[in-house]
Write a protein that holds these residues in place. Sequence first.
Motif, PDB file in Angstrom:
ATOM      1  N   TRP A 191      -1.597   5.696  -1.895  1.00 44.81           N
ATOM      2  CA  TRP A 191      -2.284   6.171  -0.690  1.00 44.81           C
ATOM      3  C   TRP A 191      -1.792   5.334   0.488  1.00 44.81           C
ATOM      4  O   TRP A 191      -0.803   4.613   0.358  1.00 44.81           O
ATOM      5  CB  TRP A 191      -3.795   6.121  -0.850  1.00 44.81           C
ATOM      6  N   TRP A 192      -2.454   5.395   1.637  1.00 41.18           N
ATOM      7  CA  TRP A 192      -1.858   4.793   2.829  1.00 41.18           C
ATOM      8  C   TRP A 192      -2.893   4.355   3.847  1.00 41.18           C
ATOM      9  O   TRP A 192      -4.059   4.730   3.801  1.00 41.18           O
ATOM     10  CB  TRP A 192      -0.912   5.787   3.498  1.00 41.18           C
ATOM     11  N   HIS A 193      -2.396   3.522   4.773  1.00 37.57           N
ATOM     12  CA  HIS A 193      -3.094   3.224   6.023  1.00 37.57           C
ATOM     13  C   HIS A 193      -2.219   3.794   7.130  1.00 37.57           C
ATOM     14  O   HIS A 193      -1.238   3.181   7.557  1.00 37.57           O
ATOM     15  CB  HIS A 193      -3.269   1.715   6.208  1.00 37.57           C
ATOM     16  N   LEU A 194      -2.555   4.995   7.580  1.00 32.61           N
ATOM     17  CA  LEU A 194      -1.704   5.681   8.555  1.00 32.61           C
ATOM     18  C   LEU A 194      -1.584   4.888   9.856  1.00 32.61           C
ATOM     19  O   LEU A 194      -0.529   4.854  10.464  1.00 32.61           O
ATOM     20  CB  LEU A 194      -2.258   7.080   8.832  1.00 32.61           C
ATOM     21  N   GLY A 195      -2.684   4.234  10.269  1.00 32.86           N
ATOM     22  CA  GLY A 195      -2.649   3.472  11.510  1.00 32.86           C
ATOM     23  C   GLY A 195      -1.829   2.199  11.417  1.00 32.86           C
ATOM     24  O   GLY A 195      -1.545   1.570  12.446  1.00 32.86           O
ATOM     25  N   TYR A 196      -1.444   1.812  10.219  1.00 34.31           N
ATOM     26  CA  TYR A 196      -0.664   0.588  10.013  1.00 34.31           C
ATOM     27  C   TYR A 196       0.676   0.884   9.342  1.00 34.31           C
ATOM     28  O   TYR A 196       1.342  -0.040   8.869  1.00 34.31           O
ATOM     29  CB  TYR A 196      -1.476  -0.426   9.202  1.00 34.31           C
ATOM     30  N   ASP A 197       1.055   2.161   9.334  1.00 37.49           N
ATOM     31  CA  ASP A 197       2.365   2.589   8.815  1.00 37.49           C
ATOM     32  C   ASP A 197       2.624   2.007   7.420  1.00 37.49           C
ATOM     33  O   ASP A 197       3.739   1.584   7.110  1.00 37.49           O
ATOM     34  CB  ASP A 197       3.487   2.173   9.775  1.00 37.49           C
ATOM     35  N   LEU A 254      -6.813   3.717  -5.872  1.00 38.05           N
ATOM     36  CA  LEU A 254      -6.742   3.159  -4.521  1.00 38.05           C
ATOM     37  C   LEU A 254      -7.684   3.922  -3.597  1.00 38.05           C
ATOM     38  O   LEU A 254      -7.620   5.150  -3.513  1.00 38.05           O
ATOM     39  CB  LEU A 254      -5.313   3.264  -3.991  1.00 38.05           C
ATOM     40  N   ARG A 255      -8.531   3.192  -2.892  1.00 32.17           N
ATOM     41  CA  ARG A 255      -9.458   3.823  -1.956  1.00 32.17           C
ATOM     42  C   ARG A 255      -9.426   3.073  -0.627  1.00 32.17           C
ATOM     43  O   ARG A 255     -10.206   2.152  -0.389  1.00 32.17           O
ATOM     44  CB  ARG A 255     -10.881   3.826  -2.539  1.00 32.17           C
ATOM     45  N   PRO A 256      -8.500   3.427   0.261  1.00 33.43           N
ATOM     46  CA  PRO A 256      -8.454   2.777   1.572  1.00 33.43           C
ATOM     47  C   PRO A 256      -9.669   3.152   2.413  1.00 33.43           C
ATOM     48  O   PRO A 256     -10.282   4.214   2.203  1.00 33.43           O
ATOM     49  CB  PRO A 256      -7.169   3.350   2.210  1.00 33.43           C
ATOM     50  N   ALA A 257     -10.013   2.289   3.360  1.00 34.22           N
ATOM     51  CA  ALA A 257     -11.048   2.634   4.328  1.00 34.22           C
ATOM     52  C   ALA A 257     -10.656   3.925   5.041  1.00 34.22           C
ATOM     53  O   ALA A 257      -9.488   4.142   5.372  1.00 34.22           O
ATOM     54  CB  ALA A 257     -11.225   1.495   5.327  1.00 34.22           C
ATOM     55  N   HIS A 258     -11.627   4.806   5.267  1.00 38.92           N
ATOM     56  CA  HIS A 258     -11.343   6.073   5.951  1.00 38.92           C
ATOM     57  C   HIS A 258     -11.146   5.881   7.445  1.00 38.92           C
ATOM     58  O   HIS A 258     -10.419   6.648   8.077  1.00 38.92           O
ATOM     59  CB  HIS A 258     -12.485   7.060   5.707  1.00 38.92           C
ATOM     60  N   ASN A 259     -11.805   4.877   8.008  1.00 42.54           N
ATOM     61  CA  ASN A 259     -11.624   4.575   9.427  1.00 42.54           C
ATOM     62  C   ASN A 259     -10.230   3.964   9.618  1.00 42.54           C
ATOM     63  O   ASN A 259      -9.948   2.893   9.067  1.00 42.54           O
ATOM     64  CB  ASN A 259     -12.707   3.589   9.884  1.00 42.54           C
ATOM     65  N   PRO A 260      -9.352   4.617  10.362  1.00 39.35           N
ATOM     66  CA  PRO A 260      -7.959   4.148  10.441  1.00 39.35           C
ATOM     67  C   PRO A 260      -7.776   2.834  11.192  1.00 39.35           C
ATOM     68  O   PRO A 260      -6.682   2.276  11.174  1.00 39.35           O
ATOM     69  CB  PRO A 260      -7.241   5.298  11.162  1.00 39.35           C
ATOM     70  N   THR A 261      -8.838   2.335  11.817  1.00 35.31           N
ATOM     71  CA  THR A 261      -8.722   1.032  12.481  1.00 35.31           C
ATOM     72  C   THR A 261      -9.031  -0.120  11.534  1.00 35.31           C
ATOM     73  O   THR A 261      -8.901  -1.286  11.919  1.00 35.31           O
ATOM     74  CB  THR A 261      -9.681   0.939  13.691  1.00 35.31           C
ATOM     75  N   ARG A 262      -9.427   0.184  10.293  1.00 29.06           N
ATOM     76  CA  ARG A 262      -9.835  -0.854   9.337  1.00 29.06           C
ATOM     77  C   ARG A 262      -8.752  -1.027   8.276  1.00 29.06           C
ATOM     78  O   ARG A 262      -8.627  -0.192   7.370  1.00 29.06           O
ATOM     79  CB  ARG A 262     -11.161  -0.466   8.669  1.00 29.06           C
ATOM     80  N   PRO A 263      -7.993  -2.108   8.338  1.00 31.21           N
ATOM     81  CA  PRO A 263      -6.884  -2.289   7.386  1.00 31.21           C
ATOM     82  C   PRO A 263      -7.320  -2.965   6.085  1.00 31.21           C
ATOM     83  O   PRO A 263      -6.970  -4.107   5.798  1.00 31.21           O
ATOM     84  CB  PRO A 263      -5.908  -3.169   8.175  1.00 31.21           C
ATOM     85  N   TYR A 264      -8.115  -2.238   5.291  1.00 37.26           N
ATOM     86  CA  TYR A 264      -8.503  -2.753   3.986  1.00 37.26           C
ATOM     87  C   TYR A 264      -8.790  -1.574   3.069  1.00 37.26           C
ATOM     88  O   TYR A 264      -8.873  -0.414   3.489  1.00 37.26           O
ATOM     89  CB  TYR A 264      -9.719  -3.684   4.069  1.00 37.26           C
ATOM     90  N   GLY A 265      -8.951  -1.884   1.800  1.00 38.22           N
ATOM     91  CA  GLY A 265      -9.294  -0.857   0.833  1.00 38.22           C
ATOM     92  C   GLY A 265      -9.724  -1.500  -0.469  1.00 38.22           C
ATOM     93  O   GLY A 265      -9.800  -2.737  -0.587  1.00 38.22           O
ATOM     94  N   PHE A 266     -10.009  -0.659  -1.474  1.00 38.17           N
ATOM     95  CA  PHE A 266     -10.530  -1.128  -2.751  1.00 38.17           C
ATOM     96  C   PHE A 266      -9.708  -0.556  -3.903  1.00 38.17           C
ATOM     97  O   PHE A 266      -9.210   0.573  -3.826  1.00 38.17           O
ATOM     98  CB  PHE A 266     -11.997  -0.700  -2.924  1.00 38.17           C
ATOM     99  N   VAL A 267      -9.601  -1.339  -4.979  1.00 37.93           N
ATOM    100  CA  VAL A 267      -8.902  -0.896  -6.178  1.00 37.93           C
ATOM    101  C   VAL A 267      -9.605  -1.502  -7.391  1.00 37.93           C
ATOM    102  O   VAL A 267     -10.183  -2.587  -7.294  1.00 37.93           O
ATOM    103  CB  VAL A 267      -7.403  -1.295  -6.130  1.00 37.93           C
ATOM    104  N   ASN A 268      -9.569  -0.794  -8.519  1.00 36.68           N
ATOM    105  CA  ASN A 268     -10.211  -1.287  -9.734  1.00 36.68           C
ATOM    106  C   ASN A 268      -9.190  -1.799 -10.732  1.00 36.68           C
ATOM    107  O   ASN A 268      -8.086  -1.265 -10.845  1.00 36.68           O
ATOM    108  CB  ASN A 268     -11.043  -0.181 -10.391  1.00 36.68           C
ATOM    109  N   SER A 269      -9.565  -2.843 -11.461  1.00 33.81           N
ATOM    110  CA  SER A 269      -8.838  -3.272 -12.653  1.00 33.81           C
ATOM    111  C   SER A 269      -9.718  -2.911 -13.845  1.00 33.81           C
ATOM    112  O   SER A 269     -10.877  -3.325 -13.919  1.00 33.81           O
ATOM    113  CB  SER A 269      -8.563  -4.778 -12.625  1.00 33.81           C
TER     114      SER A 269
END
Length: 464
Positions: A191-197, A254-269
């Motif tokens: 997945w991606w962070h579009l606002g952070y390329d 992978l679950r990135p934050a939906h708000n494109p100004t927030r450069p973080y996300g979550f992942v499970n092990s």
Amino acid sequence: MATWKPDPTFYPSARMAGDAPKETLAYVASFDPTRSVPDALDVVDLDPGSPDFGRIVNRVAMPNLGDELHHFGWNACSSCLCPNAPHPHSERRYLVVPGLRSSRIHIVDTKPDPRHPQIVRVHEPRDVAEQAGYTRPHTVHCGPEGIYVVSLANAEGDAPGGIFLMDHETFDIRGQWEIDRGPQQLAYDGWWHLGYDTVVTSEWGLPATFENGLVPEVLLGGQYGHQLHFWDLHTRRHKQTLDFGAENQLVFELRPAHNPTRPYGFVNSVISLKDLSSSIWQWYLDGDQWAARKIIEIPAEPADPDLLPPLLKGFSAVPPLVTDIALSLDDRFLYVSCWGTGDLRQYDVSDPEHPRLTGTVRIGGIVSRATHPKASGRPLNGGPQMVEVSRDGSRVYFTNSLYGVIDEQFYPDGVKGWMVKLDAAPGGGLALDGDFFVEWPDTHRPHQIRLEGGDCSSDSYCYP
């Protein structure tokens, strides 16, 4: 004079998507683990006012046997409104439905009658291998430039997988996405962070280590995936690797934050080799580099070895086996599927460094076999697996099958397929909907869910 109008299910921001009309249908990938009858895309009625509420109202059978339908996605979504690659004339109309085992890709048209979708094109396995350079397509995401398909293996099936692109209107396969893959060897989700390329990818393993079941020697040897990879979205080059350590096996969703100004996300092990726990990690931008930290650890539960499958008897414990997660569109609640213990957990992650457990529902589970009001009190097996959240965050749906041969390793009596619904309170908390319990025919097991008009795990947004 006619004018083009964007698809009404394209929303500039996640907040606007959350205010959209409620879903009335779900599309569910279901497969035959014996590979003796075709897999199907099932249509489930989600409208509480309908006489068919909580029922499978149609089945679209695949044209072949043995596909193992797994993860699928829309051809187009809200990222079509992004300014760097606008396609506002596209429609969220087609579902791209790959077979993980067969490498066949089906294009399914949900229009003009969403209750009766039709297969309109099929990419045969040989064509996928030749045109994409990859096989075992696993994850489908619609992006600004087209459809991204994360695949688990190369054309021969014995070397690293990666991403290929499809045209979101013609469905032609364009080819391999990566220009420079760097050290990336394994694949799973992307997945991606579009606002952070930035593109993010995670890891599972090569087909030889999962198509006949999880291999204990590979698992205990720490040889399944345990890394995240970060890529430049536009130059398509590998930039950075984060290694969670071989102890933390199977770094999946992978679950990135939906708000494109927030450069973080979550992942499970999925599982720790130290103590069978599962964990949730947050990745985040730290200066000009990405970093990660463990924010949730869910312990294994002690259990009578006589109640455990052979794979777990020696441990005298049930691992939670967190196999899927989903993030609400407002980035407030993270939903965590514990396929082993039978828990579906809700965490408040509005402060992502300090999550709070706000709700738990138990159904199924390796030992607990917790039931449902509509199941007449009989024990249920399988557990919360693929989870999907409505756009407004009020409804949570999940199914109970992971992967055919792996189901049998943890549930040797075979998984009887079902789908349930939870109601989520605005401030946190979960309640089982006692009127919604969808049972699958014995021939099939349900896996991923996609909701009519989009859901929390299908769209990305360019506007906050």
